[in-house]
Scaffold this motif. Structure first.
Motif, mmCIF file in Angstrom:
data_model
loop_
_atom_site.group_PDB
_atom_site.id
_atom_site.type_symbol
_atom_site.label_atom_id
_atom_site.label_comp_id
_atom_site.label_asym_id
_atom_site.label_seq_id
_atom_site.Cartn_x
_atom_site.Cartn_y
_atom_site.Cartn_z
ATOM 1 N N ILE A 39 0.857 -1.189 0.000
ATOM 2 C CA ILE A 39 0.000 0.000 0.000
ATOM 3 C C ILE A 39 0.890 1.235 0.000
ATOM 4 O O ILE A 39 1.776 1.378 0.852
ATOM 5 N N ILE A 40 0.666 2.107 -0.979
ATOM 6 C CA ILE A 40 1.471 3.321 -1.124
ATOM 7 C C ILE A 40 0.599 4.542 -0.830
ATOM 8 O O ILE A 40 -0.445 4.720 -1.458
ATOM 9 N N LEU A 41 1.033 5.351 0.102
ATOM 10 C CA LEU A 41 0.334 6.592 0.435
ATOM 11 C C LEU A 41 1.202 7.767 0.010
ATOM 12 O O LEU A 41 2.403 7.787 0.295
ATOM 13 N N VAL A 42 0.586 8.727 -0.669
ATOM 14 C CA VAL A 42 1.314 9.920 -1.092
ATOM 15 C C VAL A 42 0.660 11.136 -0.445
ATOM 16 O O VAL A 42 -0.490 11.466 -0.746
ATOM 17 N N GLY A 43 1.390 11.773 0.456
ATOM 18 C CA GLY A 43 0.863 12.950 1.149
ATOM 19 C C GLY A 43 1.066 14.207 0.322
ATOM 20 O O GLY A 43 2.106 14.389 -0.299
ATOM 21 N N LYS A 44 0.059 15.073 0.324
ATOM 22 C CA LYS A 44 0.124 16.310 -0.455
ATOM 23 C C LYS A 44 0.018 17.521 0.457
ATOM 24 O O LYS A 44 -0.749 17.532 1.417
ATOM 25 N N ASN A 45 0.778 18.545 0.124
ATOM 26 C CA ASN A 45 0.688 19.819 0.828
ATOM 27 C C ASN A 45 -0.563 20.559 0.338
ATOM 28 O O ASN A 45 -0.767 20.706 -0.862
ATOM 29 N N ILE A 80 -5.497 2.532 -8.184
ATOM 30 C CA ILE A 80 -5.301 3.868 -7.635
ATOM 31 C C ILE A 80 -6.631 4.429 -7.130
ATOM 32 O O ILE A 80 -7.630 4.411 -7.857
ATOM 33 N N GLY A 81 -6.642 4.914 -5.908
ATOM 34 C CA GLY A 81 -7.838 5.530 -5.345
ATOM 35 C C GLY A 81 -7.817 7.037 -5.522
ATOM 36 O O GLY A 81 -6.804 7.626 -5.902
ATOM 37 N N SER A 82 -8.934 7.674 -5.241
ATOM 38 C CA SER A 82 -9.051 9.134 -5.383
ATOM 39 C C SER A 82 -8.306 9.850 -4.259
ATOM 40 O O SER A 82 -8.010 9.269 -3.219
ATOM 41 N N GLN A 83 -8.022 11.137 -4.488
ATOM 42 C CA GLN A 83 -7.391 11.950 -3.453
ATOM 43 C C GLN A 83 -8.437 12.414 -2.446
ATOM 44 O O GLN A 83 -9.550 12.767 -2.827
ATOM 45 N N HIS A 84 -8.055 12.406 -1.170
ATOM 46 C CA HIS A 84 -8.951 12.879 -0.115
ATOM 47 C C HIS A 84 -8.189 13.835 0.792
ATOM 48 O O HIS A 84 -6.992 13.668 1.030
ATOM 49 N N LYS A 85 -8.889 14.828 1.319
ATOM 50 C CA LYS A 85 -8.230 15.893 2.066
ATOM 51 C C LYS A 85 -7.947 15.540 3.515
ATOM 52 O O LYS A 85 -7.032 16.085 4.128
ATOM 53 N N THR A 86 -8.745 14.651 4.105
ATOM 54 C CA THR A 86 -8.571 14.352 5.526
ATOM 55 C C THR A 86 -8.031 12.943 5.731
ATOM 56 O O THR A 86 -8.303 12.033 4.945
ATOM 57 N N PHE A 87 -7.279 12.796 6.811
ATOM 58 C CA PHE A 87 -6.698 11.497 7.147
ATOM 59 C C PHE A 87 -7.789 10.454 7.396
ATOM 60 O O PHE A 87 -7.632 9.283 7.069
ATOM 61 N N SER A 88 -8.911 10.906 7.949
ATOM 62 C CA SER A 88 -10.004 9.982 8.271
ATOM 63 C C SER A 88 -10.669 9.405 7.021
ATOM 64 O O SER A 88 -11.408 8.434 7.093
ATOM 65 N N SER A 89 -10.411 10.036 5.857
ATOM 66 C CA SER A 89 -11.002 9.565 4.602
ATOM 67 C C SER A 89 -10.082 8.616 3.828
ATOM 68 O O SER A 89 -10.436 8.164 2.743
ATOM 69 N N PHE A 94 -8.311 3.804 -0.136
ATOM 70 C CA PHE A 94 -7.815 2.428 -0.108
ATOM 71 C C PHE A 94 -8.867 1.477 -0.687
ATOM 72 O O PHE A 94 -8.549 0.595 -1.505
ATOM 73 N N PHE A 95 -10.119 1.677 -0.295
ATOM 74 C CA PHE A 95 -11.216 0.862 -0.808
ATOM 75 C C PHE A 95 -11.334 1.010 -2.325
ATOM 76 O O PHE A 95 -11.525 0.041 -3.057
ATOM 77 N N GLU A 96 -11.202 2.250 -2.818
ATOM 78 C CA GLU A 96 -11.315 2.510 -4.252
ATOM 79 C C GLU A 96 -10.183 1.840 -5.028
ATOM 80 O O GLU A 96 -10.402 1.269 -6.102
#
Length: 221
Positions: A39-45, A80-89, A94-96
């Motif tokens: 699982i790859i997470l990419v954080g955005k500013n 690849i899943g969609s971008q989400h603004k909050t950590f809780s999302s 991941f589901f997508e």
């Protein structure tokens, strides 16, 4: 025990290779292993514009090229899943991503990389149309082709899929199916005969393509 060690070694190598491309990820990259998936997470500013789907796919393609080059006997599939603004999302993304991979496998897709949005039509149909209605539309539109395939053990529907997949370019579609161009033309002529259509009317083409989408959702293949 050896198999477990071999798997752990492979995962560690993959993770190291992924981190090696972190500078091209357009954000801070974190990855971890879970249930035979990396699982790859990419954080955005937030001050920077969101990364486009095409940019994300471009990074995924670079990643696949690197991984397959370094690990020749291993096959990779990237969702690849969609971008989400909050950590809780994050769980939604991941589901997508998981759903995108499942749809590639379910539809025997020729792609090895897909974004959740690539399957927007399928999501819409799956959530808004009842199975019985899907079945009826499919039967009324291209059911005759499916019946022909089942009766004579042919793959005319597959030919039709490749025909649209390659924008009705007979030469490219034939190459993709690894058959002679004349063979492909013969099959297209058979499709025209079965559907009593010249495959030129825009409304008819839309209905046929919609029926092909339902063909996949209904698992007719």
């Amino acid at each position: 025990m050896y198999r477990k060690y071999e798997l752990e070694h492979m995962v560690k190598k993959c993770v190291n290779l992924i981190h090696g491309l972190s500078s091209k990820a357009n954000g801070e990259l974190t990855c971890y292993y879970r249930s035979q998936q990396i699982i790859i997470l990419v954080g955005k500013n937030e001050s920077k514009p969101p990364v486009t789907v095409n940019e994300t796919k471009a990074f995924a393609h670079e990643l696949v090229e690197l991984l397959t080059r370094e690990m020749k006997k291993t096959q990779f599939l990237i969702g690849i899943g969609s971008q989400h603004k909050t950590f809780s999302s994050l769980h939604r993304s991941f589901f997508e991503a998981q759903k995108a991979m499942r749809l590639m496998q379910r539809f025997k897709d020729i792609r090895i990389i897909s974004h959740f949005e690539d399957y927007t039509v399928y999501h819409f149909l799956d959530f808004n149309i009842k199975p019985a209605e899907m079945e009826e539309f499919f039967h009324n539109t291209i059911g005759v082709i499916h019946h022909h395939d089942q009766t004579f053990n042919t793959n005319i529907i597959s030919t039709l899929e490749y025909y649209f997949m390659h924008n009705q370019n007979v030469t490219e579609a034939a190459k993709a199916m690894f058959i002679h161009r004349n063979t492909f033309i013969y099959r297209v002529d058979k499709i025209k005969e079965l559907l009593n259509s010249n495959l030129k009317n825009a409304d008819e083409l839309f209905q046929i393509q919609l029926a092909l989408n339902l063909y996949r959702l209904l698992n007719k293949g």
